[in-house]
Enzyme design. Structure first.
Site, mmCIF file in Angstrom:
data_model
loop_
_atom_site.group_PDB
_atom_site.id
_atom_site.type_symbol
_atom_site.label_atom_id
_atom_site.label_comp_id
_atom_site.label_asym_id
_atom_site.label_seq_id
_atom_site.Cartn_x
_atom_site.Cartn_y
_atom_site.Cartn_z
ATOM 1 N N HIS A 228 0.793 -1.232 0.000
ATOM 2 C CA HIS A 228 0.000 0.000 0.000
ATOM 3 C C HIS A 228 0.827 1.284 0.000
ATOM 4 O O HIS A 228 0.287 2.367 -0.151
ATOM 5 C CB HIS A 228 -0.939 0.025 1.215
ATOM 6 C CG HIS A 228 -0.214 0.293 2.509
ATOM 7 N ND1 HIS A 228 0.531 -0.657 3.139
ATOM 8 C CD2 HIS A 228 -0.109 1.412 3.261
ATOM 9 C CE1 HIS A 228 1.052 -0.146 4.234
ATOM 10 N NE2 HIS A 228 0.693 1.114 4.327
HETATM 11 C C1 UD1 Z 1 -1.921 5.241 6.259
HETATM 12 C C2 UD1 Z 1 -0.622 5.608 6.978
HETATM 13 C C3 UD1 Z 1 0.387 4.489 6.802
HETATM 14 C C4 UD1 Z 1 -0.183 3.150 7.219
HETATM 15 C C5 UD1 Z 1 -1.476 2.929 6.444
HETATM 16 C C6 UD1 Z 1 -2.148 1.624 6.773
HETATM 17 C C7 UD1 Z 1 -0.056 8.002 7.013
HETATM 18 C C8 UD1 Z 1 0.866 9.008 6.494
HETATM 19 N N1 UD1 Z 1 -0.029 6.813 6.412
HETATM 20 O O1 UD1 Z 1 -1.660 5.165 4.882
HETATM 21 O O2 UD1 Z 1 1.514 4.767 7.612
HETATM 22 O O3 UD1 Z 1 0.738 2.134 6.953
HETATM 23 O O4 UD1 Z 1 -2.366 3.999 6.761
HETATM 24 O O5 UD1 Z 1 -3.281 1.477 5.980
HETATM 25 O O6 UD1 Z 1 -0.778 8.275 7.947
HETATM 26 N N2 UD1 Z 1 -9.130 5.006 1.957
HETATM 27 C C9 UD1 Z 1 -10.365 4.398 1.900
HETATM 28 N N3 UD1 Z 1 -10.948 4.046 3.072
HETATM 29 C C10 UD1 Z 1 -10.371 4.262 4.288
HETATM 30 C C11 UD1 Z 1 -9.127 4.902 4.329
HETATM 31 C C12 UD1 Z 1 -8.511 5.259 3.161
HETATM 32 O O7 UD1 Z 1 -10.903 4.172 0.837
HETATM 33 O O8 UD1 Z 1 -10.974 3.910 5.322
HETATM 34 C C13 UD1 Z 1 -8.458 5.362 0.698
HETATM 35 C C14 UD1 Z 1 -8.651 6.814 0.346
HETATM 36 O O9 UD1 Z 1 -8.806 6.906 -1.030
HETATM 37 C C15 UD1 Z 1 -7.338 7.446 0.753
HETATM 38 C C16 UD1 Z 1 -6.346 6.309 0.536
HETATM 39 O O10 UD1 Z 1 -7.071 5.115 0.827
HETATM 40 O O11 UD1 Z 1 -7.038 8.578 0.033
HETATM 41 C C17 UD1 Z 1 -5.133 6.382 1.414
HETATM 42 O O12 UD1 Z 1 -5.515 6.521 2.781
HETATM 43 P P1 UD1 Z 1 -4.637 7.411 3.785
HETATM 44 O O13 UD1 Z 1 -5.265 7.434 5.118
HETATM 45 O O14 UD1 Z 1 -4.319 8.725 3.152
HETATM 46 O O15 UD1 Z 1 -3.252 6.666 3.867
HETATM 47 P P2 UD1 Z 1 -2.843 5.126 3.823
HETATM 48 O O16 UD1 Z 1 -2.226 4.865 2.491
HETATM 49 O O17 UD1 Z 1 -3.933 4.218 4.267
#
Ligand code: UD1
Length: 388
Positions: A228
């Site tokens: 991811h």
């Molecule tokens: C975040 C953490 C990372 C951790 C990861 C575990 C930071 C900087 N990064 O990254 O350290 O390893 O979580 O998952 O805090 N999204 C959904 N549903 C959700 C959450 C996210 O669809 O419940 C999608 C959204 O499109 C979002 C993308 O996933 O933009 C990324 O989510 P985000 O919270 O920005 O960061 P992670 O890549 O999950």
């Protein structure tokens, strides 16, 4: 004493669960005459992760009480997430006036709430302090540096992390080596996980069951994968060769179970790689799975391919060979050269190919670094109550 603790994203939930339970146990041990020593605990969820499978299912599986406050921050750029969290968390801190704010890990919620804590002159404790990848391109490294620089109490999972802090000039009286709180969670849930049926785990979570109808995983060997990190999934020139390796090489040799993070799914679709992955014969795609389910699969996997830090630690303790798809790690203690089961392969296909061949010939054993023994949360509550 009043404590606010903060969670935001999936990897935080396994770290907060034992802490919440240790507070309850501590409060249960206080006699009526000593009521002033009770801990009042407020759990704040920033809402960075909000999908059922990324958040709520972990609260249920790990018996974490419903958050007292949900800031409902949601997705966005880093600045948007951090900014929105700070604005909302500041209101909570001003209203509740806690003695301590406890943050865990290295996600955006960790950093945002640490800044608010110090600007409001509240004592700050960081669980999982001192991890360093020394890679400033990683958003988590920035979060770790900011949080540790601001923390009054730095609770480290291993001696390498304590030494990192000393090297940065953190005074000794702020550093407490307490062990790895993730392993508290693993030890509590190991037995429940071991009783789960692997085929049921798969059929419950499988994506595209029409395409992946033919599986009886218990009868075969399998590899388990999660991916991811932006450094692996945000650029087509990096993600495409990985997908080609998985579809055209690895999965021809071993069944691959791949749990797809929402970010990765989005990127695969955007880069027109989704059809290739979903139509590969020996790849089973799953939605993000629950804590017990991941632990169950990890227990039987021949190998794990991942860029997750937490999964690396779980592989180390379970003895599952792990190809860490990163060029560096903030968790060196999990690496083969330190007695663990993980090896760094970055996103080089040559490394993946080479290490896969090595893994097939070696035996890895479970390794428990010092204080990765299930007692970390208890140590943390002891330290906090002694410091207050
Ligand atoms: C975040 C953490 C990372 C951790 C990861 C575990 C930071 C900087 N990064 O990254 O350290 O390893 O979580 O998952 O805090 N999204 C959904 N549903 C959700 C959450 C996210 O669809 O419940 C999608 C959204 O499109 C979002 C993308 O996933 O933009 C990324 O989510 P985000 O919270 O920005 O960061 P992670 O890549 O999950």
């Amino acid at each position: 004493m009043k404590i606010i603790s903060v969670v935001g994203a999936r990897p935080n939930f396994m770290k907060i669960a034992p802490f919440v339970r240790a507070i309850e146990q501590y409060n249960g041990s206080i006699s009526n005459a000593n009521n002033s020593r009770l801990i009042t605990h407020i759990l704040v969820h920033t809402g960075q992760h909000y999908d059922e499978c990324m958040s709520k299912s972990f609260f249920e599986a790990l018996n974490i009480p419903h958050p007292d406050i949900d800031l409902e921050i949601g997705s966005g750029s880093h600045a948007e997430q951090v900014g929105r969290t700070m604005i909302e968390f500041e209101k909570v801190v001003r209203r509740e006036k806690p003695d301590w704010i406890v943050v865990v890990g290295d996600v955006n919620a960790t950093c945002a709430c640490s800044i608010v804590a110090k600007k409001e002159h509240i004592k700050l404790a960081h669980i999982e302090a001192g991890l360093r990848s020394f890679d400033m391109k990683m958003p988590e490294e920035i979060n770790r540096l900011v949080t540790d620089r601001l923390s009054d109490l730095l609770l480290t999972p291993d001696e390498i992390s304590s030494q990192n802090l000393r090297n940065e000039g953190v005074p000794e009286d702020k550093i407490e080596f307490v062990g790895n709180i993730m392993i508290d969670t693993l030890e509590v849930h190991r037995e429940t996980a071991s009783k789960m049926d692997i085929n049921q785990v798969i059929s419950k979570n499988i994506l595209h069951s029409d395409l992946n109808h033919d599986f009886n995983i218990t009868a075969t060997k399998f590899a388990l994968m999660t991916l991811h990190r932006p450094s692996n999934v945000d650029k087509k020139e990096i993600l495409e060769p990985i997908v080609n390796f998985l579809c055209d090489e690895l999965s021809r040799d071993i069944q691959l179970l791949w749990t797809i993070h929402p970010r990765t799914r989005k990127q695969l679709q955007m880069f027109d790689l989704w059809d290739k992955v979903t139509s590969a014969d020996n790849i089973i795609l799953m939605n993000p799975i629950g804590y017990h389910e991941m632990l169950r699969l990890n227990m039987d996997a021949e190998l794990v391919l991942t860029d997750s830090g937490g999964l690396q630690e779980e592989c180390c303790v379970l003895g599952t060979p792990c190809m860490t798809m990163r060029w560096n790690t903030e968790r060196p203690i999990t690496l083969r050269k330190h007695g663990g089961s993980c090896v760094l392969v970055g996103n080089s296909i040559e490394n993946l190919r080479k290490e896969y061949a090595v893994i097939k010939t070696i035996e890895t054993k479970p390794k428990h670094p010092p204080l990765w023994d299930g007692s970390t949360a208890k140590h943390i509550v002891r330290v906090l109550t002694n410091k207050n």
